[in-house]
Design an enzyme around this catalytic site. Structure first.
Site, PDB file in Angstrom:
ATOM      1  N   ASN A 232       9.919   4.436   2.771  1.00 30.94           N
ATOM      2  CA  ASN A 232       9.722   3.829   4.073  1.00 30.94           C
ATOM      3  C   ASN A 232      11.018   3.113   4.420  1.00 30.94           C
ATOM      4  O   ASN A 232      11.763   2.680   3.542  1.00 30.94           O
ATOM      5  CB  ASN A 232       8.614   2.771   3.989  1.00 30.94           C
ATOM      6  CG  ASN A 232       7.226   3.365   3.906  1.00 30.94           C
ATOM      7  OD1 ASN A 232       6.639   3.699   4.905  1.00 30.94           O
ATOM      8  ND2 ASN A 232       6.713   3.509   2.689  1.00 30.94           N
TER       9      ASN A 232
ATOM     10  N   HIS B  70       6.184   4.499  12.569  1.00 30.89           N
ATOM     11  CA  HIS B  70       6.224   4.385  11.108  1.00 30.89           C
ATOM     12  C   HIS B  70       7.281   5.378  10.608  1.00 30.89           C
ATOM     13  O   HIS B  70       7.018   6.572  10.513  1.00 30.89           O
ATOM     14  CB  HIS B  70       4.818   4.721  10.599  1.00 30.89           C
ATOM     15  CG  HIS B  70       4.637   4.702   9.117  1.00 30.89           C
ATOM     16  ND1 HIS B  70       3.881   3.744   8.484  1.00 30.89           N
ATOM     17  CD2 HIS B  70       5.093   5.515   8.138  1.00 30.89           C
ATOM     18  CE1 HIS B  70       3.867   3.975   7.181  1.00 30.89           C
ATOM     19  NE2 HIS B  70       4.593   5.053   6.938  1.00 30.89           N
TER      20      HIS B  70
ATOM     21  N   CYS C  79       6.277   9.805   0.359  1.00 26.21           N
ATOM     22  CA  CYS C  79       5.210  10.791   0.515  1.00 26.21           C
ATOM     23  C   CYS C  79       5.146  11.627  -0.756  1.00 26.21           C
ATOM     24  O   CYS C  79       6.093  12.339  -1.072  1.00 26.21           O
ATOM     25  CB  CYS C  79       5.485  11.683   1.717  1.00 26.21           C
ATOM     26  SG  CYS C  79       4.329  13.059   1.861  1.00 26.21           S
TER      27      CYS C  79
ATOM     28  N   HIS D  33      10.277   6.830   7.966  1.00 26.43           N
ATOM     29  CA  HIS D  33      10.869   6.871   6.619  1.00 26.43           C
ATOM     30  C   HIS D  33      12.356   7.132   6.796  1.00 26.43           C
ATOM     31  O   HIS D  33      12.769   7.854   7.706  1.00 26.43           O
ATOM     32  CB  HIS D  33      10.211   7.974   5.789  1.00 26.43           C
ATOM     33  CG  HIS D  33       8.834   7.584   5.329  1.00 26.43           C
ATOM     34  ND1 HIS D  33       8.268   8.016   4.163  1.00 26.43           N
ATOM     35  CD2 HIS D  33       7.915   6.766   5.894  1.00 26.43           C
ATOM     36  CE1 HIS D  33       7.063   7.500   4.023  1.00 26.43           C
ATOM     37  NE2 HIS D  33       6.811   6.743   5.065  1.00 26.43           N
TER      38      HIS D  33
ATOM     39  N   ARG E 238       0.826  -1.211   0.000  1.00 24.09           N
ATOM     40  CA  ARG E 238       0.000   0.000   0.000  1.00 24.09           C
ATOM     41  C   ARG E 238       0.867   1.272   0.000  1.00 24.09           C
ATOM     42  O   ARG E 238       0.976   1.961  -1.006  1.00 24.09           O
ATOM     43  CB  ARG E 238      -0.961   0.003   1.212  1.00 24.09           C
ATOM     44  CG  ARG E 238      -2.084   1.017   1.118  1.00 24.09           C
ATOM     45  CD  ARG E 238      -1.729   2.455   1.453  1.00 24.09           C
ATOM     46  NE  ARG E 238      -1.177   2.603   2.803  1.00 24.09           N
ATOM     47  CZ  ARG E 238      -0.650   3.737   3.248  1.00 24.09           C
ATOM     48  NH1 ARG E 238      -0.596   4.821   2.466  1.00 24.09           N
ATOM     49  NH2 ARG E 238      -0.139   3.794   4.468  1.00 24.09           N
ATOM     50  N   ASP E 239       1.531   1.553   1.090  1.00 24.13           N
ATOM     51  CA  ASP E 239       2.294   2.801   1.204  1.00 24.13           C
ATOM     52  C   ASP E 239       3.439   2.819   0.198  1.00 24.13           C
ATOM     53  O   ASP E 239       3.842   3.888  -0.280  1.00 24.13           O
ATOM     54  CB  ASP E 239       2.838   2.937   2.633  1.00 24.13           C
ATOM     55  CG  ASP E 239       3.304   4.354   2.958  1.00 24.13           C
ATOM     56  OD1 ASP E 239       3.021   5.272   2.157  1.00 24.13           O
ATOM     57  OD2 ASP E 239       3.947   4.550   3.990  1.00 24.13           O
TER      58      ASP E 239
END
Lengths: 300, 300
Positions: A249, A207, A240, A209, A15-16
């Site tokens: 990430n 979470h 992002c 990065h 997903r991300d």
């Protein structure tokens, strides 16, 4: 140093990660990728997002992906849910957990979901309420907890305000995102000191990065503060879309190397995870950004 | 968390970096590179190595480089010295500090300097004695302190044995190297706990490679243990020619970002350091491996 014996890695690559890749991946390839991840020992995979395809065309096949993956009993298959329409589609195909999201900073929230923070709460509240009625667990993402691409510093108090509201809605766990990868360990400590006055460590995931190379250090400081749940993306996929240079990430395989070497259990196979990384690297048609993959390639 | 107010960064790029680059850099370019580094606020630069050119042809112009750089009064210009012949050449041109080196593990020492550990001591001892007679300070490098490419784990006791011998010789400071970049923070802590029973934190520098993404985390744990001197290489240049995938000193600019953000003083200008990184990137004809440079390039 005080460290947990066991850590849960929540894989957000499908997903991300993929939502920020420029290449459009075939639905069947996403399915194969997620099936590979399901075979690594991971207990949690964020599969896709039920955001309107207009906003994230890369994940417009959310329904099909969710429908076609081979689900394993001991894996939680979660999806990002922006609103009631998204939740309804997700419920039709079946998900294990609904993930809502917002930002700790006003302007990032505005840019990301086109609403003020105050106007976001009722939307999320409705999703959380309905998801809970359907016996789903709900995860809340709070973005920009250590810095905003528009506003700069974000205070722990700003984060606490959003965290209060989300827990009040009934969210089960909150994932605190350093969305643009600016944070350093003493900032992580300062933030968690504030939040852990009101909440328990197991209520949070971190979470990170790795934009500026501080993610592993931040994970270690978080563990020292009692946190045992970490988001990461195989191959360091993603980022992002609204912040230049903010992609990446922290790579699951780099987290895994560190945790393994520190003697912390995850139940995830590094070998199998690297196979999934190699698979997706081939599909996105670029070299993925992780140290373990660089070693595998024999880079000097 | 307990952190130092001030940290000294010792720049090893021109030596530890360039000795492992495949491209031969022109002497005049090395001089320009070092002059750029001298203008960043760095107080210490390891300029070159007076190892026999047969072993490290990349640094065969050690004498000329040392002779041609513009020396600034508040910068220490050091060089690696393997033996008396090297020291004599270095003394002719003038250096501020002589750096001797060996490994904590037998087989890496054998591969790197073609001697057993026991046979290395007298060679280093002679260099240290003569350097001290010439009023030079002496730095000792101990390699493979957190793991050896041939033997695997290296115990703190093995490191302590070598450290004892070097300090007994009169070495002023010891730089502890994770030469192949395998270490993690709890191993750093374990090692330093042992060493700091016999010595003071200011007697040590830590020298990390970021091969597996753990260097920044290891630096932070070292600072929490009281260490305030760190080696790094602009652009993450360099590595270990005897260990596959082991290249990459932690990048000075990534260390600097982290320290700046944590509120720790270094007196080094990140902006000027990035200019030096851009200069050498152009000369070595490959993309350097640091997060700050990736951001500067606007990579997604």
């Amino acid at each position: 140093m005080k460290l947990p014996k066991k850590v849960v890695i929540k894989e957000v690559g499908p997903r991300d990660g993929l939502q920020n890749e420029k290449v459009q991946i075939e639905t069947s390839d996403k399915v194969s990728f997620i099936n590979l991840l399901s075979d690594t020992g991971l207990s949690y995979i964020e599969v896709t997002s039920f955001v309107h395809p207009k906003w994230i065309p890369q994940l417009s096949d959310a329904f099909e992906v969710m429908q076609q993956i081979k689900r394993q009993q001991d894996v939680t298959y979660a999806a990002l849910i922006p609103n009631m329409q998204g939740l309804e589609r997700a419920l039709q195909v079946g998900i294990d957990e609904a993930n809502v999201f917002m930002s700790a900073s006003e302007s990032h929230n505005k840019n990301n979901i086109n609403k003020t923070i105050v106007d976001t709460y009722p939307v999320l509240n409705e999703v959380v309420r309905h998801a809970k009625q359907q016996q789903l667990t709900v995860r809340g993402y709070v973005s920009t907890v250590l810095g905003c691409p528009y506003e700069g510093d974000v205070s722990p108090q700003q984060v606490l305000d959003v965290v209060h509201r989300l827990f009040d809605m009934g969210v089960d766990e909150i994932s605190l995102g350093d969305t643009i990868g600016v944070g350093v360990p003493n900032e992580v400590e300062r933030l968690l000191e504030v939040l852990l006055k009101s909440y328990k460590p197991h209520q949070f995931a971190m979470h990170f990065h790795d934009t500026r190379g501080t993610a592993i250090a931040n994970i270690i400081k978080s563990m020292e503060m009692g946190i045992t749940i970490f988001d990461s993306a195989v191959g360091g996929l993603g980022g992002c879309p609204y912040a230049k240079g903010a992609s990446g990430n922290v790579a699951t395989e780099d987290v895994l190397y560190t945790l393994n070497k520190m003697g912390i259990t995850t139940n995830v196979s590094l070998e199998r995870l690297l196979q999934a990384a190699q698979y997706i690297e081939h599909k996105i048609n670029r070299t993925v950004n992780s140290k373990q993959m660089a070693i595998l390639r024999g880079e000097d």
